[in-house]
Design an enzyme around this catalytic site. Structure first.
Site, PDB file in Angstrom:
ATOM      1  CG  ASP A 106       4.181  -0.213   3.366  1.00 30.61           C
ATOM      2  OD1 ASP A 106       3.320   0.682   3.502  1.00 30.61           O
ATOM      3  OD2 ASP A 106       4.753  -0.463   2.285  1.00 30.61           O
TER       4      ASP A 106
HETATM    5  N1  URA Z   1       7.336   3.106   0.362  1.00 33.41           N
HETATM    6  C1  URA Z   1       6.773   1.896   0.554  1.00 33.41           C
HETATM    7  O1  URA Z   1       6.443   1.219  -0.416  1.00 33.41           O
HETATM    8  N2  URA Z   1       6.583   1.461   1.786  1.00 33.41           N
HETATM    9  C2  URA Z   1       6.962   2.151   2.901  1.00 33.41           C
HETATM   10  O2  URA Z   1       6.787   1.677   4.026  1.00 33.41           O
HETATM   11  C3  URA Z   1       7.559   3.408   2.684  1.00 33.41           C
HETATM   12  C4  URA Z   1       7.729   3.875   1.418  1.00 33.41           C
END
Ligand code: URA
Length: 240
Positions: A106
């Site tokens: 993310d």
């Molecule tokens: N899980 C998440 O919620 N975000 C990420 O960036 C990676 C795994």
């Protein structure tokens, strides 16, 4: 593989910068199919041309693998008209046209991301069938207890009914804040955040620290990257 400039091919394969590659060529160290060349811009067919560089053990690499310590604020995409991407922050001497991030973190997640041009390797890393565990450290709003861990380790069902595979979870303390180390082998949308949300908790910060037995090189500051050595690539497919 198509055509590539000679200085770029040398930089990638001799582990030197583009500038150093241009100097090597200027000094007459490079030959294409047995002919010395002084032209850094000469186009090379990496499938059929034979390159030699004096003093270098030159083996044409088919692919490139980069470890990035992803900072917050950049998106895991190859290009975007408005937002900075993880490819935008790769230095010129490591860049190739076909680079992409292997999986997604993310925008606000930091840590280990592999950038490559090797689709087959990326598929092996991402597919749950290959059992490559990704390990995250997360700061949480509240400490987790044995009950939370048992639910995550049994395979939790998210709020929308999505079932997660069993995770491996440990409660940790991150600089005095409640946290968890969690290992998962799939990559559903916002998965870790949603797993903790389904326990009534909240991820305050998320950082990926390893993929298989390949650990984030802690000497890389956020936003920095380096090429992976062959033996490091093998670690991806080994258990920690
Ligand atoms: N899980 C998440 O919620 N975000 C990420 O960036 C990676 C795994």
């Amino acid at each position: 593989m198509g055509l590539k400039r000679l200085d770029k091919v040398i930089a990638l394969n001799c582990n030197v910068s583009r500038k150093e590659a241009r100097n090597l060529i200027k000094n007459g160290a490079a030959a294409v199919n047995g002919q010395r060349t002084l032209r850094a811009e000469e186009l090379i067919d990496t499938e059929s041309d034979e390159i030699t560089v004096d003093g270098y053990d030159f083996t044409l690499k088919e692919h490139i693998y980069i470890m990035l310590n992803k900072p917050q604020g950049v998106i895991s995409a190859t290009e975007d008209p408005n937002k900075e991407t993880v490819i935008d922050i790769i230095p010129e001497d490591l860049k190739r046209r076909s680079l992409f991030p292997c999986g997604r973190l993310d925008r606000d997640t930091t840590g280990l991301l592999i950038i490559t041009d090797d689709g087959a390797l990326c598929h092996r890393i991402m597919s749950p069938a290959h059992h490559v565990y990704k390990t995250y450290e997360t700061i949480l709003s509240f400490a987790i207890d044995e009950n939370d861990i048992a639910k995550l380790e049994a395979g939790i069902t998210l709020g929308d009914g999505t079932e997660c595979l069993p995770a491996i979870v440990e409660a940790i303390d991150i600089n005095g804040l409640p946290g968890a180390r969690i290992k998962i082998r799939e990559g559903k949308y916002h998965q870790v955040k949603r797993m903790f949300a389904s326990l009534g908790n909240n991820v305050e910060h998320l950082r990926r620290i390893s993929i298989g037995a390949l650990k984030l090189d802690e000497s890389l500051k956020e936003g920095e990257c380096r090429e992976l050595a062959d033996e490091e690539l093998d670690l991806i497919f080994r258990d920690e």
